[in-house]
Design a protein around this motif. Structure first.
Motif, mmCIF file in Angstrom:
data_model
loop_
_atom_site.group_PDB
_atom_site.id
_atom_site.type_symbol
_atom_site.label_atom_id
_atom_site.label_comp_id
_atom_site.label_asym_id
_atom_site.label_seq_id
_atom_site.Cartn_x
_atom_site.Cartn_y
_atom_site.Cartn_z
ATOM 1 N N PHE A 110 0.856 -1.179 0.000
ATOM 2 C CA PHE A 110 0.000 0.000 0.000
ATOM 3 C C PHE A 110 0.893 1.231 0.000
ATOM 4 O O PHE A 110 1.808 1.340 0.819
ATOM 5 C CB PHE A 110 -0.905 0.016 1.246
ATOM 6 C CG PHE A 110 -1.797 1.217 1.321
ATOM 7 C CD1 PHE A 110 -3.002 1.238 0.635
ATOM 8 C CD2 PHE A 110 -1.446 2.319 2.080
ATOM 9 C CE1 PHE A 110 -3.849 2.338 0.707
ATOM 10 C CE2 PHE A 110 -2.280 3.430 2.152
ATOM 11 C CZ PHE A 110 -3.479 3.437 1.467
ATOM 12 N N VAL A 111 0.642 2.127 -0.935
ATOM 13 C CA VAL A 111 1.405 3.373 -1.021
ATOM 14 C C VAL A 111 0.428 4.519 -0.888
ATOM 15 O O VAL A 111 -0.508 4.644 -1.675
ATOM 16 C CB VAL A 111 2.158 3.463 -2.372
ATOM 17 C CG1 VAL A 111 2.923 4.764 -2.468
ATOM 18 C CG2 VAL A 111 3.073 2.270 -2.548
ATOM 19 N N GLU A 112 0.642 5.323 0.157
ATOM 20 C CA GLU A 112 -0.261 6.455 0.383
ATOM 21 C C GLU A 112 0.223 7.685 -0.371
ATOM 22 O O GLU A 112 1.423 7.906 -0.496
ATOM 23 C CB GLU A 112 -0.423 6.763 1.875
ATOM 24 C CG GLU A 112 0.784 7.398 2.535
ATOM 25 C CD GLU A 112 1.842 6.381 2.951
ATOM 26 O OE1 GLU A 112 2.931 6.839 3.341
ATOM 27 O OE2 GLU A 112 1.610 5.162 2.885
ATOM 28 N N ASN A 113 -0.730 8.449 -0.866
ATOM 29 C CA ASN A 113 -0.444 9.717 -1.525
ATOM 30 C C ASN A 113 -0.712 10.878 -0.567
ATOM 31 O O ASN A 113 -0.199 11.954 -0.759
ATOM 32 C CB ASN A 113 -1.302 9.847 -2.786
ATOM 33 C CG ASN A 113 -0.898 11.016 -3.643
ATOM 34 O OD1 ASN A 113 0.281 11.221 -3.893
ATOM 35 N ND2 ASN A 113 -1.873 11.786 -4.085
ATOM 36 N N LEU A 119 -0.956 3.806 6.506
ATOM 37 C CA LEU A 119 -1.489 2.677 7.278
ATOM 38 C C LEU A 119 -0.437 2.025 8.167
ATOM 39 O O LEU A 119 -0.670 0.974 8.743
ATOM 40 C CB LEU A 119 -2.091 1.634 6.331
ATOM 41 C CG LEU A 119 -3.287 2.110 5.510
ATOM 42 C CD1 LEU A 119 -3.780 1.004 4.593
ATOM 43 C CD2 LEU A 119 -4.404 2.595 6.421
ATOM 44 N N GLY A 120 0.738 2.633 8.285
ATOM 45 C CA GLY A 120 1.758 2.143 9.210
ATOM 46 C C GLY A 120 2.920 1.426 8.564
ATOM 47 O O GLY A 120 3.985 1.311 9.161
ATOM 48 N N HIS A 147 -11.109 -4.892 4.238
ATOM 49 C CA HIS A 147 -10.320 -4.222 5.270
ATOM 50 C C HIS A 147 -8.853 -4.393 4.925
ATOM 51 O O HIS A 147 -8.416 -5.504 4.597
ATOM 52 C CB HIS A 147 -10.615 -4.849 6.639
ATOM 53 C CG HIS A 147 -9.773 -4.284 7.739
ATOM 54 N ND1 HIS A 147 -10.015 -3.047 8.285
ATOM 55 C CD2 HIS A 147 -8.695 -4.791 8.384
ATOM 56 C CE1 HIS A 147 -9.107 -2.816 9.232
ATOM 57 N NE2 HIS A 147 -8.301 -3.847 9.309
ATOM 58 N N LYS A 148 -8.108 -3.299 4.980
ATOM 59 C CA LYS A 148 -6.659 -3.352 4.795
ATOM 60 C C LYS A 148 -6.006 -3.006 6.119
ATOM 61 O O LYS A 148 -6.381 -2.027 6.771
ATOM 62 C CB LYS A 148 -6.197 -2.364 3.724
ATOM 63 C CG LYS A 148 -6.588 -2.744 2.330
ATOM 64 C CD LYS A 148 -6.022 -1.753 1.328
ATOM 65 C CE LYS A 148 -6.706 -1.899 0.004
ATOM 66 N NZ LYS A 148 -7.960 -1.169 -0.065
ATOM 67 N N SER A 149 -5.009 -3.807 6.484
ATOM 68 C CA SER A 149 -4.310 -3.634 7.750
ATOM 69 C C SER A 149 -2.937 -4.272 7.630
ATOM 70 O O SER A 149 -2.749 -5.190 6.839
ATOM 71 C CB SER A 149 -5.123 -4.330 8.850
ATOM 72 O OG SER A 149 -4.365 -4.510 10.017
ATOM 73 N N ASN A 150 -1.988 -3.822 8.459
ATOM 74 C CA ASN A 150 -0.671 -4.446 8.438
ATOM 75 C C ASN A 150 -0.544 -5.529 9.508
ATOM 76 O O ASN A 150 0.546 -6.017 9.771
ATOM 77 C CB ASN A 150 0.451 -3.403 8.556
ATOM 78 C CG ASN A 150 0.397 -2.624 9.856
ATOM 79 O OD1 ASN A 150 0.149 -3.172 10.916
ATOM 80 N ND2 ASN A 150 0.646 -1.327 9.767
ATOM 81 N N GLY A 154 3.485 -3.025 11.613
ATOM 82 C CA GLY A 154 4.039 -1.692 11.404
ATOM 83 C C GLY A 154 4.061 -0.886 12.691
ATOM 84 O O GLY A 154 3.622 -1.344 13.753
ATOM 85 N N ASP A 155 4.575 0.342 12.604
ATOM 86 C CA ASP A 155 4.641 1.238 13.759
ATOM 87 C C ASP A 155 3.253 1.584 14.276
ATOM 88 O O ASP A 155 3.038 1.696 15.475
ATOM 89 C CB ASP A 155 5.382 2.528 13.385
ATOM 90 C CG ASP A 155 6.826 2.258 13.008
ATOM 91 O OD1 ASP A 155 7.378 1.231 13.449
ATOM 92 O OD2 ASP A 155 7.393 3.066 12.251
ATOM 93 N N ILE A 156 2.323 1.786 13.353
ATOM 94 C CA ILE A 156 0.920 2.027 13.681
ATOM 95 C C ILE A 156 0.086 1.088 12.815
ATOM 96 O O ILE A 156 0.595 0.505 11.868
ATOM 97 C CB ILE A 156 0.502 3.505 13.442
ATOM 98 C CG1 ILE A 156 0.737 3.890 11.971
ATOM 99 C CG2 ILE A 156 1.242 4.445 14.388
ATOM 100 C CD1 ILE A 156 0.160 5.237 11.585
ATOM 101 N N ASN A 157 -1.197 0.939 13.161
ATOM 102 C CA ASN A 157 -2.039 0.021 12.403
ATOM 103 C C ASN A 157 -3.481 0.544 12.358
ATOM 104 O O ASN A 157 -4.390 -0.079 12.896
ATOM 105 C CB ASN A 157 -1.995 -1.385 13.029
ATOM 106 C CG ASN A 157 -2.707 -2.403 12.180
ATOM 107 O OD1 ASN A 157 -2.864 -2.243 10.981
ATOM 108 N ND2 ASN A 157 -3.152 -3.470 12.810
ATOM 109 N N PRO A 158 -3.693 1.694 11.705
ATOM 110 C CA PRO A 158 -5.046 2.265 11.720
ATOM 111 C C PRO A 158 -6.047 1.522 10.836
ATOM 112 O O PRO A 158 -7.211 1.419 11.170
ATOM 113 C CB PRO A 158 -4.839 3.691 11.227
ATOM 114 C CG PRO A 158 -3.597 3.636 10.417
ATOM 115 C CD PRO A 158 -2.747 2.565 11.035
#
Length: 171
Positions: A110-113, A119-120, A147-150, A154-158
């Motif tokens: 997942f790559v955020e713009n 997402l962590g 649902h997408k999650s790590n 990861g450091d965070i997992n929103p």
């Protein structure tokens, strides 16, 4: 945003009209689905928005009774420019002649713009379940929740949740 959603809806409507007008009587070994929906990020301040997806399901490698397991892949693109690419395992349960349940677990990237849509980690897992109806010509329509999650790697997992309407086309 409303104009973008209308543009995608028009494209999907055109594809649906062409598909339903075609005489497709193919085996349902492989399929492609195009989805349009909405995503909501769990992180405070994140930018929610429209989602367009493309899913591929390969020929089943295991079949027993009403269940079939196959490899699958997906590309999801958010209206904000965030994107997911994943591949993994998908299962399908045929519930009688025309109804089905489709589920998948696709690890990927997942790559955020948008910074707050982070997402962590780049590594994310998309889990998805859908209920659908298959038409006589082989196409189908389904409603999916993903649902997408790590998975707390990861450091965070929103995480992010998405609801989509998907058109399925046999290949």
């Amino acid at each position: 945003m409303q104009r973008l959603i209308m543009k995608y809806a028009a494209a999907l409507s055109t594809l649906a009209a062409l598909t339903f007008g075609a005489d497709l009587v193919a085996a349902q070994d492989r399929e492609l689905s195009i989805g349009l929906g909405y995503s909501e990020f769990s992180r405070s301040g994140a930018e929610n928005g429209a989602l367009v997806s493309l899913d591929y399901r390969h020929t089943p490698f295991f079949e027993k009774g009403i269940f079939a397991a196959r490899f699958g892949a997906a590309v999801d693109v958010q209206e904000t420019g965030d994107a997911f690419l994943g591949a993994g395992i998908a299962g399908k349960w045929d519930l009688g002649k025309s109804w089905f349940i489709d589920a998948s677990i696709l690890p990927g990237a997942f790559v955020e713009n948008v910074d707050l849509n982070d997402l962590g980690s780049t590594f994310e897992i998309r889990s998805q379940i859908a209920v659908g109806h298959r038409f006589a010509n082989g196409t189908a329509l389904s409603l999916s929740l993903s649902h997408k999650s790590n998975a707390s790697t990861g450091d965070i997992n929103p995480g992010v949740n998405s609801l989509q309407l998907r058109w399925h086309f046999p290949l």
